[in-house]
Design a protein around this motif. Structure first.
Motif, PDB file in Angstrom:
ATOM      1  N   GLY A  78      -1.263 -37.996 -46.800  1.00  0.00           N
ATOM      2  CA  GLY A  78      -1.776 -38.342 -45.477  1.00  0.00           C
ATOM      3  C   GLY A  78      -3.009 -39.223 -45.557  1.00  0.00           C
ATOM      4  O   GLY A  78      -3.145 -40.204 -44.810  1.00  0.00           O
ATOM      5  N   ILE A 125      -3.601 -43.182 -44.268  1.00  0.00           N
ATOM      6  CA  ILE A 125      -4.673 -43.548 -43.351  1.00  0.00           C
ATOM      7  C   ILE A 125      -5.568 -44.640 -43.937  1.00  0.00           C
ATOM      8  O   ILE A 125      -5.910 -45.607 -43.251  1.00  0.00           O
ATOM      9  CB  ILE A 125      -5.507 -42.303 -42.980  1.00  0.00           C
ATOM     10  N   SER A 183      -1.127 -42.693 -37.454  1.00  0.00           N
ATOM     11  CA  SER A 183      -0.478 -41.544 -36.811  1.00  0.00           C
ATOM     12  C   SER A 183       0.328 -40.726 -37.817  1.00  0.00           C
ATOM     13  O   SER A 183       0.285 -39.496 -37.810  1.00  0.00           O
ATOM     14  CB  SER A 183       0.445 -42.010 -35.688  1.00  0.00           C
ATOM     15  N   VAL A 223      -2.070 -38.766 -40.063  1.00  0.00           N
ATOM     16  CA  VAL A 223      -2.596 -37.586 -39.370  1.00  0.00           C
ATOM     17  C   VAL A 223      -1.529 -36.507 -39.276  1.00  0.00           C
ATOM     18  O   VAL A 223      -1.807 -35.318 -39.472  1.00  0.00           O
ATOM     19  CB  VAL A 223      -3.133 -37.974 -37.968  1.00  0.00           C
ATOM     20  N   VAL A 226      -1.884 -32.720 -40.728  1.00  0.00           N
ATOM     21  CA  VAL A 226      -1.680 -31.534 -39.876  1.00  0.00           C
ATOM     22  C   VAL A 226      -0.590 -30.647 -40.470  1.00  0.00           C
ATOM     23  O   VAL A 226      -0.738 -29.417 -40.548  1.00  0.00           O
ATOM     24  CB  VAL A 226      -1.331 -31.962 -38.429  1.00  0.00           C
TER      25      VAL A 226
END
Length: 76
Positions: free
Chosen positions: A34, A38, A54, A57, A61
């Motif tokens: 992740g 990013i 997106s 993220v 999560v």
């Protein structure tokens, strides 16, 4: 509390400890993946920046969801 967690970990079977370690490695892998999505600006995958962030993220999560599931299973 930490001392009891260590004692509970030592009481687990070898199979349960192995699965816990594998689960933690998968958590770390999703988290790092992740972060890569990013912060790596010149990715070899052609994605719009908003979709790339997106997706990064979403992966982070999901890694925390996996972490809390592993943590709750370990406490039982």
């Amino acid at each position: 509390m930490l001392n009891t967690s260590i004692q509970n970990f030592k009481k687990k079977s070898l199979k349960e400890r192995f699965l816990f370690v594998i689960g933690m490695l998968v958590f770390i892998a999703y988290f790092i993946l992740g972060l890569i999505f990013i912060f790596w600006k010149s990715m070899p995958i052609a994605m719009e920046p908003i979709y790339r962030i997106s997706f990064g993220v979403l992966l982070i999560v999901y890694s925390f969801v996996r972490f809390f599931r592993i943590f709750n299973l370990n406490n039982e």
